[in-house]
Structure formats: structure tokens, C-alpha cells
Write a protein that holds these residues in place. Structure first.
Motif, PDB file in Angstrom:
ATOM      1  N   ILE A  35      44.705  50.681  51.506  1.00  0.00           N
ATOM      2  CA  ILE A  35      45.643  51.005  50.435  1.00  0.00           C
ATOM      3  C   ILE A  35      45.261  52.329  49.780  1.00  0.00           C
ATOM      4  O   ILE A  35      44.115  52.531  49.355  1.00  0.00           O
ATOM      5  CB  ILE A  35      45.669  49.887  49.375  1.00  0.00           C
ATOM      6  N   THR A  36      46.241  53.233  49.698  1.00  0.00           N
ATOM      7  CA  THR A  36      46.023  54.487  48.989  1.00  0.00           C
ATOM      8  C   THR A  36      46.760  54.500  47.646  1.00  0.00           C
ATOM      9  O   THR A  36      46.315  55.157  46.708  1.00  0.00           O
ATOM     10  CB  THR A  36      46.479  55.687  49.843  1.00  0.00           C
ATOM     11  N   THR A  37      47.881  53.804  47.567  1.00  0.00           N
ATOM     12  CA  THR A  37      48.639  53.707  46.314  1.00  0.00           C
ATOM     13  C   THR A  37      49.374  52.376  46.279  1.00  0.00           C
ATOM     14  O   THR A  37      49.925  51.936  47.294  1.00  0.00           O
ATOM     15  CB  THR A  37      49.678  54.840  46.179  1.00  0.00           C
ATOM     16  N   THR A  38      49.366  51.728  45.129  1.00  0.00           N
ATOM     17  CA  THR A  38      50.177  50.531  44.934  1.00  0.00           C
ATOM     18  C   THR A  38      50.579  50.504  43.464  1.00  0.00           C
ATOM     19  O   THR A  38      50.277  51.437  42.718  1.00  0.00           O
ATOM     20  CB  THR A  38      49.428  49.252  45.351  1.00  0.00           C
ATOM     21  N   THR A  39      51.268  49.462  43.046  1.00  0.00           N
ATOM     22  CA  THR A  39      51.732  49.413  41.672  1.00  0.00           C
ATOM     23  C   THR A  39      51.805  47.973  41.197  1.00  0.00           C
ATOM     24  O   THR A  39      51.505  47.044  41.953  1.00  0.00           O
ATOM     25  CB  THR A  39      53.098  50.116  41.541  1.00  0.00           C
ATOM     26  N   ILE A  40      52.175  47.798  39.943  1.00  0.00           N
ATOM     27  CA  ILE A  40      52.294  46.474  39.337  1.00  0.00           C
ATOM     28  C   ILE A  40      53.769  46.165  39.144  1.00  0.00           C
ATOM     29  O   ILE A  40      54.489  46.926  38.497  1.00  0.00           O
ATOM     30  CB  ILE A  40      51.557  46.412  37.985  1.00  0.00           C
ATOM     31  N   CYS A  41      54.214  45.061  39.703  1.00  0.00           N
ATOM     32  CA  CYS A  41      55.610  44.629  39.587  1.00  0.00           C
ATOM     33  C   CYS A  41      55.745  43.664  38.404  1.00  0.00           C
ATOM     34  O   CYS A  41      54.771  43.021  37.991  1.00  0.00           O
ATOM     35  CB  CYS A  41      56.039  43.940  40.879  1.00  0.00           C
ATOM     36  N   GLY A  42      56.966  43.572  37.878  1.00  0.00           N
ATOM     37  CA  GLY A  42      57.217  42.574  36.841  1.00  0.00           C
ATOM     38  C   GLY A  42      56.865  41.176  37.295  1.00  0.00           C
ATOM     39  O   GLY A  42      56.427  40.334  36.494  1.00  0.00           O
ATOM     40  N   THR A  43      57.009  40.906  38.600  1.00  0.00           N
ATOM     41  CA  THR A  43      56.641  39.595  39.134  1.00  0.00           C
ATOM     42  C   THR A  43      55.153  39.335  38.965  1.00  0.00           C
ATOM     43  O   THR A  43      54.733  38.198  38.706  1.00  0.00           O
ATOM     44  CB  THR A  43      57.026  39.503  40.621  1.00  0.00           C
ATOM     45  N   ASP A  44      54.329  40.369  39.102  1.00  0.00           N
ATOM     46  CA  ASP A  44      52.891  40.200  38.894  1.00  0.00           C
ATOM     47  C   ASP A  44      52.591  39.792  37.449  1.00  0.00           C
ATOM     48  O   ASP A  44      51.662  39.020  37.190  1.00  0.00           O
ATOM     49  CB  ASP A  44      52.150  41.493  39.227  1.00  0.00           C
ATOM     50  N   VAL A  45      53.390  40.312  36.521  1.00  0.00           N
ATOM     51  CA  VAL A  45      53.229  39.932  35.117  1.00  0.00           C
ATOM     52  C   VAL A  45      53.591  38.459  34.931  1.00  0.00           C
ATOM     53  O   VAL A  45      52.919  37.718  34.201  1.00  0.00           O
ATOM     54  CB  VAL A  45      54.089  40.834  34.209  1.00  0.00           C
ATOM     55  N   HIS A  46      54.655  38.008  35.620  1.00  0.00           N
ATOM     56  CA  HIS A  46      55.023  36.590  35.546  1.00  0.00           C
ATOM     57  C   HIS A  46      53.913  35.707  36.117  1.00  0.00           C
ATOM     58  O   HIS A  46      53.627  34.626  35.600  1.00  0.00           O
ATOM     59  CB  HIS A  46      56.323  36.341  36.307  1.00  0.00           C
ATOM     60  N   ILE A  47      53.268  36.177  37.200  1.00  0.00           N
ATOM     61  CA  ILE A  47      52.143  35.441  37.773  1.00  0.00           C
ATOM     62  C   ILE A  47      51.001  35.371  36.762  1.00  0.00           C
ATOM     63  O   ILE A  47      50.408  34.305  36.544  1.00  0.00           O
ATOM     64  CB  ILE A  47      51.686  36.101  39.086  1.00  0.00           C
ATOM     65  N   LEU A  48      50.684  36.502  36.139  1.00  0.00           N
ATOM     66  CA  LEU A  48      49.619  36.532  35.136  1.00  0.00           C
ATOM     67  C   LEU A  48      49.885  35.539  34.013  1.00  0.00           C
ATOM     68  O   LEU A  48      48.977  34.836  33.555  1.00  0.00           O
ATOM     69  CB  LEU A  48      49.479  37.943  34.568  1.00  0.00           C
ATOM     70  N   LYS A  49      51.124  35.452  33.573  1.00  0.00           N
ATOM     71  CA  LYS A  49      51.487  34.560  32.471  1.00  0.00           C
ATOM     72  C   LYS A  49      51.580  33.092  32.893  1.00  0.00           C
ATOM     73  O   LYS A  49      51.751  32.218  32.039  1.00  0.00           O
ATOM     74  CB  LYS A  49      52.822  34.991  31.874  1.00  0.00           C
ATOM     75  N   GLY A  50      51.471  32.822  34.188  1.00  0.00           N
ATOM     76  CA  GLY A  50      51.609  31.459  34.674  1.00  0.00           C
ATOM     77  C   GLY A  50      53.052  31.018  34.834  1.00  0.00           C
ATOM     78  O   GLY A  50      53.327  29.830  35.032  1.00  0.00           O
ATOM     79  N   GLU A  51      53.986  31.980  34.782  1.00  0.00           N
ATOM     80  CA  GLU A  51      55.410  31.661  34.894  1.00  0.00           C
ATOM     81  C   GLU A  51      55.856  31.522  36.348  1.00  0.00           C
ATOM     82  O   GLU A  51      56.917  30.963  36.618  1.00  0.00           O
ATOM     83  CB  GLU A  51      56.240  32.743  34.192  1.00  0.00           C
TER      84      GLU A  51
END
Length: 288
Positions: A35-51
Motif C-alpha cells: 500500500i502506498t496510499t489509502t484513505t478512511i471511508c465513512g463506513t470505517d467510522v461506522h465500524i469504529l462506532k460499532g454501527e
């Protein structure tokens, strides 16, 4: 090549940590991407929140740009050292669901483990990175079924220029395709976050004559004009349905696309459509 890598893993709701993980072994149909570049998706935020539930210890992320570190023996058309992206939805294109035109519902990975039936169909199961298998917020990611899931990066393009392609751009374009947009159509696109903006661009590429972009943020609406919108409406100070009907002389729109954001559901998405209109599509369940 080292044996271990660093990865962002889900520990529990509210907690994602950097951890050491073994670099995956490469099978004949796989590709190992550095991996040279990636990003954070809104879905990752939902995962973090347990949603959105994922397994503890899973590496999150699904938007990879990188270089082929190691290539499986059966993968053709690519070379080690080549710059590539991999699609966020990474199905096995030999599955029932993919052959039936629904690759995002490909549950063959789970079916092989006895976790789903119905010929391998399962909602969202075609999205594997950071959902069913380790994702892309790591130093390396293993891309399964690499023949169908990799795409080469043309020379002269930077990582940042193609970063939206694995998920955001492709999701927005698919929303426009799902809406059945045709040459000459009037299309209303609700919400102009990153995916909504790509849906606006997708509607233009498919030949829509009039594109009406709806959002509550004037800055986003300014960008929507650059992405192909002919008319922009701020729902905070405009009756969207009334304005659409005026613009279409009471006929209504041929299609509406929803890329819903945190503003909530747009009840007017159905009401702007003309009687017998072909389609109302959702580009994404939720975007920011």
C-alpha cells in the motif's frame, strides 16, 4: 521481504489500534499489494462506532492504491512492481451472484465456509476488504481473485488522483447506472458529498440533459456545478419538489439518485419523479 507488517485493526466499538500482523501468503489467484496510499471511508467510522459489525482483529479499510509486491502464478496481464488499484467490492467473478449481475452480493467466500446458502448470495458479501477479510489500512493487502479485481494505474497519474476510484467514484457512477440514466434525461441527485458528486458526474457521462443537484451546503453545490450539474438547489431554503416541478414544467424528473448524507432521508426523492418514471436509485446507504 519482512515477515510482519503494521495494520489498523478493529478491537472493539470505539477502539481501533495499530498492530503487528503476518504478511499474507500469496495463492495462485491472489496478488500482494504494497500500500502506498489509502484513505478512511465513512463506513470505517461506522465500524469504529460499532454501527457495522466486523470480527475483532480484522484490518479495516477498502480503498487501496499501491504496487504489486508479489503476483499469484495464475494471474495474467500484470507484473510485479506495477502500480495498481483494487476495487473496494472484490467479488469472485465466477460466483453465481457475479454471473447474475450482482457481484456485490457474492457470498461465495462465506458459502465455502458453510455460512450462507442460496447459491452463495448474501447482501454486502461481495465487499470483502475490511468486512470479511483483512482490509487495506496496512502496509500490505492480499487481493483475492486479482485477475478481476485489479486495475492498472496509467502513467502520469499520482496516487491522489486515483484514490477515489476504488470506492467513491465507482459507487457514484454505479448509482447513476442503477438509475437507468439515458441520453436526454432530467436527473435529480440528492446529496453532494464525495459520492453524490461522482453520481452527478456519472449522470452527465451517461447523457443526462438536465442535472439538478440537491444539498444543504452551498460549497458542495458550487463543486456540483463543476462536476456537471445544470441547476443546484439548497434544500434548507428551497422547496425542492416545487422547484423541480417548475423546472420540468410539471412533468417531473426521469430519475433520481440518492447519495444520502448525515442530513437524513430525502422524502422528496420519490415525489420529484414523473408518473411512470423508470427508476429511483441509491448510490450509497450513507455518506458524509
Amino acid at each position: 521481504m519482512p515477515a510482519m507488517m503494521r495494520a489498523a485493526v478493529f478491537v472493539e466499538p470505539g477502539r481501533i489500534e495499530l498492530a503487528d500482523k503476518p504478511i499474507p501468503d500469496v495463492g495462485p489467484n491472489d496478488a500482494l499489494i504494497r500500500i502506498t496510499t489509502t484513505t478512511i471511508c465513512g463506513t470505517d467510522v461506522h465500524i469504529l462506532k460499532g454501527e457495522y459489525p466486523v470480527a475483532k482483529g480484522l484490518t479495516i479499510g477498502h480503498e487501496p492504491v499501491g504496487v504489486i509486491e508479489k503476483l499469484g502464478s495464475a494471474v495474467q496481464g500484470y507484473t510485479e512492481g506495477q502500480r495498481v488499484i483494487a476495487g473496494a467490492i472484490c467479488p469472485n467473478f465466477n460466483s453465481y451472484a457475479a454471473q447474475d449481475g450482482a457481484p456485490s452480493q457474492d457470498g461465495s467466500y462465506l458459502a465455502a465456509r458453510g455460512q450462507c446458502g442460496h447459491h452463495g448470495y448474501k447482501a454486502t458479501a461481495g465487499w470483502r476488504f475490511g468486512n470479511l477479510i483483512d482490509g487495506t489500512q496496512a502496509e500490505y493487502v492480499l487481493v483475492p481473485d486479482a485477475q478481476g479485481n485489479l486495475a492498472p494505474i496509467p502513467e502520469g497519474l499520482t496516487d491522489e488522483q486515483v484514490l477515489m476510484c476504488p470506492d467513491i467514484m465507482s459507487t457514484g457512477f454505479k448509482g447513476a447506472e442503477n438509475a437507468g440514466v439515458r441520453i436526454g434525461d432530467t436527473v435529480v441527485v440528492f446529496a453532494q458529498g464525495p459520492i453524490g458528486l461522482c453520481a452527478t458526474a456519472g449522470a452527465r457521462l451517461l447523457g443526462a440533459t438536465t442535472i439538478i443537484a440537491v444539498d444543504g451546503n452551498d460549497h458542495r453545490l458550487d463543486i456540483a456545478k463543476k462536476m456537471g450539474a445544470d441547476v443546484v438547489l439548497n434544500f434548507r431554503n428551497t422547496d425542492v419538489v416545487d422547484e423541480v416541478m417548475k423546472l420540468t414544467h410539471g412533468r417531473g424528473a426521469d430519475a433520481s439518485i440518492e447519495a444520502l448524507g448525515t442530513q437524513g432521508t430525502f422524502e422528496s426523492a420519490l415525489r420529484v419523479l414523473k408518473p411512470g418514471a423508470r427508476c429511483r436509485a441509491s448510490a450509497c446507504i450513507q455518506t458524509t
